[in-house]
Design a protein around this motif. Structure first.
Motif, PDB file in Angstrom:
ATOM      1  N   GLN A 103      35.761  43.337  34.759  1.00 30.02           N
ATOM      2  CA  GLN A 103      34.736  42.926  34.372  1.00 30.02           C
ATOM      3  C   GLN A 103      33.525  43.777  33.494  1.00 30.02           C
ATOM      4  OE1 GLN A 103      32.618  40.554  37.508  1.00 30.02           O
ATOM      5  NE2 GLN A 103      33.374  38.415  36.876  1.00 30.02           N
ATOM      6  N   THR A 104      33.633  43.495  32.341  1.00 24.82           N
ATOM      7  CA  THR A 104      32.616  44.678  31.551  1.00 24.82           C
ATOM      8  C   THR A 104      31.476  44.092  30.618  1.00 24.82           C
ATOM      9  OG1 THR A 104      33.589  43.555  29.496  1.00 24.82           O
ATOM     10  CG2 THR A 104      34.795  45.447  30.795  1.00 24.82           C
ATOM     11  N   TRP A 163      31.794  34.719  38.257  1.00 25.39           N
ATOM     12  CA  TRP A 163      32.492  34.610  39.059  1.00 25.39           C
ATOM     13  C   TRP A 163      33.276  33.395  39.672  1.00 25.39           C
ATOM     14  CZ3 TRP A 163      34.354  38.908  41.603  1.00 25.39           C
ATOM     15  CH2 TRP A 163      34.023  39.847  41.160  1.00 25.39           C
ATOM     16  N   GLY A 164      32.925  32.395  38.898  1.00 16.43           N
ATOM     17  CA  GLY A 164      33.317  31.147  38.716  1.00 16.43           C
ATOM     18  C   GLY A 164      34.786  30.853  37.831  1.00 16.43           C
ATOM     19  N   HIS A 165      34.798  31.724  37.109  1.00 12.99           N
ATOM     20  CA  HIS A 165      36.232  32.093  36.133  1.00 12.99           C
ATOM     21  C   HIS A 165      36.783  32.726  37.517  1.00 12.99           C
ATOM     22  CE1 HIS A 165      38.418  32.076  32.846  1.00 12.99           C
ATOM     23  NE2 HIS A 165      39.198  33.811  32.896  1.00 12.99           N
ATOM     24  N   ALA A 166      36.822  33.687  37.664  1.00  8.96           N
ATOM     25  CA  ALA A 166      37.392  34.531  38.872  1.00  8.96           C
ATOM     26  C   ALA A 166      38.202  33.848  39.561  1.00  8.96           C
ATOM     27  CB  ALA A 166      36.411  35.350  39.160  1.00  8.96           C
ATOM     28  N   LEU A 226      41.853  30.545  43.145  1.00  6.80           N
ATOM     29  CA  LEU A 226      42.566  29.339  44.017  1.00  6.80           C
ATOM     30  C   LEU A 226      43.672  28.795  43.453  1.00  6.80           C
ATOM     31  CD1 LEU A 226      38.991  27.894  44.944  1.00  6.80           C
ATOM     32  CD2 LEU A 226      40.456  29.443  46.078  1.00  6.80           C
ATOM     33  N   THR A 227      43.420  29.045  41.841  1.00  7.47           N
ATOM     34  CA  THR A 227      44.731  28.448  40.898  1.00  7.47           C
ATOM     35  C   THR A 227      46.396  28.923  41.809  1.00  7.47           C
ATOM     36  OG1 THR A 227      43.738  27.797  39.233  1.00  7.47           O
ATOM     37  CG2 THR A 227      46.007  27.478  38.681  1.00  7.47           C
ATOM     38  N   SER A 261      43.209  38.529  43.779  1.00 11.28           N
ATOM     39  CA  SER A 261      43.080  38.464  42.333  1.00 11.28           C
ATOM     40  C   SER A 261      41.787  38.371  42.218  1.00 11.28           C
ATOM     41  CB  SER A 261      42.816  36.842  42.350  1.00 11.28           C
ATOM     42  OG  SER A 261      42.877  35.975  41.526  1.00 11.28           O
ATOM     43  N   LEU A 262      40.392  38.460  42.985  1.00 12.83           N
ATOM     44  CA  LEU A 262      39.776  38.467  42.683  1.00 12.83           C
ATOM     45  C   LEU A 262      39.059  40.046  42.586  1.00 12.83           C
ATOM     46  CD1 LEU A 262      37.186  36.411  45.725  1.00 12.83           C
ATOM     47  CD2 LEU A 262      37.629  36.137  43.194  1.00 12.83           C
ATOM     48  N   LEU A 263      39.788  41.326  43.114  1.00 15.05           N
ATOM     49  CA  LEU A 263      39.455  42.374  42.951  1.00 15.05           C
ATOM     50  C   LEU A 263      40.351  42.345  41.221  1.00 15.05           C
ATOM     51  CD1 LEU A 263      38.855  44.930  43.920  1.00 15.05           C
ATOM     52  CD2 LEU A 263      41.973  45.291  44.138  1.00 15.05           C
ATOM     53  N   ASP A 264      41.383  42.334  41.004  1.00 17.32           N
ATOM     54  CA  ASP A 264      41.576  41.903  39.720  1.00 17.32           C
ATOM     55  C   ASP A 264      40.019  41.590  39.287  1.00 17.32           C
ATOM     56  OD1 ASP A 264      43.924  43.271  39.138  1.00 17.32           O
ATOM     57  OD2 ASP A 264      44.475  41.210  38.026  1.00 17.32           O
TER      58      ASP A 264
END
Lengths: 443, 327
Positions: free
Chosen positions: B140-141, B146-149, B154-155, B132-135
């Motif tokens: 990310q442009t 990172w908070g959003h990621a 975690l959700t 999910s983080l990789l996604d």
């Protein structure tokens, strides 16, 4: 461009300065405001209100102006004033109302879709006709000459508006006269006359977002259409629509052939050569995100060239708009995948033919592939998409969007998009060939 | 005779509730304590059934004059002859089945200790978070968020844990043990498969310049989800594989059919084929680039389809224009 066919407006009162001290000199001092009174008095009997009436409800559906020419009951108005009747003759009928309150039916003799003109015939004879100005027919009216535009703005009654002739609109595909004066909805089809009461142009549209920037159709087109109409029979119910289709196709063919004749010039952006339009009726605007805050991680420099070449066919259908844009996108900070996401955000091969147009057109079909551009050096590889849709009612016309994005380098790219409304398919193909052929590496 | 016979008391779901070893030639079954086999079923008489072994090795089952009687193959009978291993017989709400010592049992299964699966239980959820983080990172442009990621990663993990927990409860109810680790691993694998499919599909769509692939991704995702659900059902209990598969894939097909119908409207708007929406780095291009002429001749080929659609396609329902305008 926000050019409207006088379909919406704020309410502006026409300023007619009627200074009584000047009134006696009116006849001997042409061009003075005081003679507006005299001109109005002279022109008024030739003015008409042109209404389309809903047959079943017997109520007016649209309202415009017109004026009588010659002695045999012919009158000139705009095509867009009578378009509902021309397209749906079973639903609507045409009616005129003269300043003396008399009414009567109108028959449609001839239309000129490209120049937004129509010639109608009145049953009532005896109304005096307005002459065309000889200098206007020869396009020799001096810039700055005082003109008077007449019509029925917002159905408030016949009105005279004073303004200035400002020559032909430069850099416009359609020949139009720039008239500085307040033209309002309802005045479409009305005449703009000189101090001698001779017709220089026909009120047609104004620019939104400007002040008093209005446009007239040059008188020579009206004179030519009247000559054509003089001996012709009224257009039958099926004839008008077929005639509109024919004229529209011819107009669009000529427009896109003009674009093709002028071709594209190559502009160097970064390491690429991008196509830009040559025709002087295109205006190009550049845009960059490099000054955005916070500092963007990828840069996008876009130049969009568009031309105000759209033509009115019906209220829900204007076509003929052309736009060519190229974007140079690059980033030193993003990785190849992130840059690909950035490209994707800016890549929309179907955007220009989005669903809103479905009433008049089929669903779009697209073809997409990698394309190699041969060149002196190994030319760039493109990811190209061709999306097209056909007009339901007008055979031979299509909306075509060609999008190409270079696929050679992982962190910089050139994106080119040509959107063409109402283009004949074969012309679109040959324009596409020239467009893609222009993309190259900068030397 | 000397042969050992087992009488199995089955639940209503045909699961063995108790086994009784019987050596004698006559066996009495009932609710009373003077029986050989005591059945706690209020619909069984105190002395309900007598089973007696015949000379040929078969058994005779006799109803001892009860209210609810004896049922074999759904039919009430006063007495019936049975062979061990045959269809169970029913008294009251209790099912009985005879087994003799020669009855073949399923081969030994390897021991699966959930405790040994802990690396999976830790590793797979971590992999989901990483994916999910990789996604988020690849998409990310602008400024990194990172908070959003992390919130999104975690959700997802929280949802996977809740989902697996629910399956563990079901497993506990039906098979006695929760097998949470197993259910969690299956859920994580399903999610990872969806991720991998998404990326593979995006890459392939671009690589082959085949926009149509994106249009069928809902079919693939439905099938992956169905496979995951089937694996979780089989982890509850490995029996009835065929019927479980039929139910799960039947539901998946229903979802696919429903999606297909609801997408028809969209397709009418967007056209029959879609275009590549996620561009990829140029290195992933597989298709050989065509020449401009060959690309344009394919474009020219669309004309016939458009001209056909122009005549056959119905205009979408829309408002008619009947406002009043000043022109």
């Amino acid at each position: 461009m926000l050019r409207i066919h006088l379909l919406c407006a704020g309410l502006l009162a026409a300023a007619v300065r009627a200074d009584p001290s000047l009134a006696p000199d009116a006849a001997t001092a042409p061009g003075q405001s005081g003679d507006a009174q005299a001109i109005y008095a002279r022109v008024r009997p030739s003015l008409l209100q042109v209404r389309t009436i809903v047959q079943s409800a017997q109520g007016q559906s649209t309202l415009g102006s017109g004026f009588v020419v010659g002695q045999d009951g012919l009158a000139v108005t705009n095509y867009h004033v009578v378009s509902r009747y021309a397209l749906e003759p079973k639903t609507y009928r045409l009616e005129f109302m003269a300043p003396d309150g008399s009414r009567g039916p109108l028959s449609l003799l001839a239309i000129d879709v490209a120049d937004d003109l129509a010639v109608v015939r009145l049953q009532k004879l005896g109304l005096p006709g307005l002459p065309f100005d000889e200098r206007a027919l020869a396009e020799q009216v001096p810039k700055g000459e005082r003109l008077f535009s007449l019509g029925n703005p917002l159905d408030l009654g016949f009105t005279i508006v004073e303004g200035t002739y400002n020559g032909k609109v430069e850099r416009s595909y359609e020949p139009r006269v720039h008239f500085t004066g307040a033209i309002n909805p309802g005045m479409s089809g009305g005449p703009a006359v000189t101090a001698e009461g001779k017709v220089v142009g026909i009120n047609v549209s104004k620019r939104l977002g400007g002040e008093l920037v209005s446009f007239l159709v040059p008188a020579r087109f009206a004179a030519a259409l009247v000559e054509r109409a003089r001996n012709s029979q009224p257009l039958g119910p099926a004839d008008a629509k077929a005639e509109i289709g024919r004229q529209l196709l011819a107009r669009e063919q000529a427009l896109y052939e003009a674009v093709e004749r002028d071709g594209f010039r190559a502009v160097d952006v970064g390491p690429y050569r991008a196509p830009e339009t040559v025709s002087d009726w295109f205006s190009c605007w550049s845009n960059t995100n490099s000054d955005a805050q916070p500092k963007p991680r990828a840069l996008n420099d876009t130049t969009a060239c568009s031309a105000d070449t759209s033509v009115f066919v019906a209220e829900q259908m204007q076509t003929g708009r052309i736009e060519l844009r190229h974007s140079y996108l690059r980033s030193a900070q993003l990785n190849a995948f992130q840059f690909a996401s950035f490209l994707s955000h800016n890549y929309s091969p179907q955007a220009a033919i989005s669903p809103w147009g479905r009433r008049n057109t089929t669903t779009p079909r697209c073809n997409e592939d990698f394309v190699h551009i041969p060149g002196t050096r190994d030319g760039p590889t493109l990811h190209a998409a061709w999306c097209a849709r056909a007009y339901r009612d007008y055979a031979g016309l299509y909306d075509v969007v060609i999008t190409a994005v270079t696929a050679d380098r992982s962190r910089e790219s050139l994106m080119v998009q040509l959107s063409m409304q109402g283009v004949p398919y074969d012309t679109a193909l040959s324009l596409g060939k020239r467009l893609l052929g222009t993309v190259a590496w900068a030397p | 005779m000397g042969a050992v016979t087992w009488i199995e008391v089955l639940t209503r779901h045909r699961e063995v509730a108790a086994r009784h070893r019987c050596a004698g030639p006559v066996i009495h079954v009932g609710r009373g304590y003077d029986n050989d086999i005591v059945v706690d079923d209020p619909f069984v008489a105190a002395r309900h059934l007598r089973l007696s072994m015949q000379d040929d090795g078969s058994w005779l089952a006799e109803d001892l004059g009860t209210l609810n009687g004896l049922h074999v193959r759904g039919r009430p009978l006063a007495q019936a002859r049975l062979a061990p291993g045959e269809e169970p017989l029913r008294i009251g709400n209790t099912w009985l089945r005879l087994r003799d010592a020669t009855h073949a049992v399923a081969p030994e299964r390897p021991l699966q200790e959930d405790a040994k699966l802990w690396p999976l239980a830790v590793g797979l959820p971590l992999l989901v978070v990483a994916m999910s983080l990789l996604d988020s990172w690849l998409g990310q442009t602008d400024r990194p968020r990172w908070g959003h990621a992390w919130t999104s990663a975690l959700t997802q993990i929280a949802l996977v844990l809740a989902w697996s927990g629910a399956w563990a409860v079901v497993t506990r109810v039906f098979s006695g043990a929760a097998h949470f680790t197993r259910q969690l691993s299956i859920a994580c694998c399903t999610l990872l498969a969806v991720y991998v499919y998404g990326h593979a599909s995006d890459l392939l769509t671009y690589a082959l310049s085949w926009g149509g692939l994106a249009g069928v991704s809902y079919v693939a995702v439905s099938l992956i989800a169905a496979t995951g659900c089937l694996a979780q059902l089989l982890a509850v209990s490995p029996r009835h594989t065929g019927s479980k598969a039929a139910v799960v894939f039947g539901m998946a097909l229903a979802v696919i059919a429903w999606q297909t119908v609801s997408r028809t409207d969209l397709r009418e708007t967007l056209g029959p084929n879609t275009v590549v929406s996620h561009l990829q780095p140029p290195a992933f291009r597989l298709a050989r680039p065509r020449t401009v002429d060959s690309f344009l001749s394919a474009d020219a080929g669309l004309k016939a389809a458009l001209d056909k659609a122009r005549v056959s396609e119905q205009a979408p329902p829309g408002s008619t224009v009947d406002d009043d305008d000043d022109d």
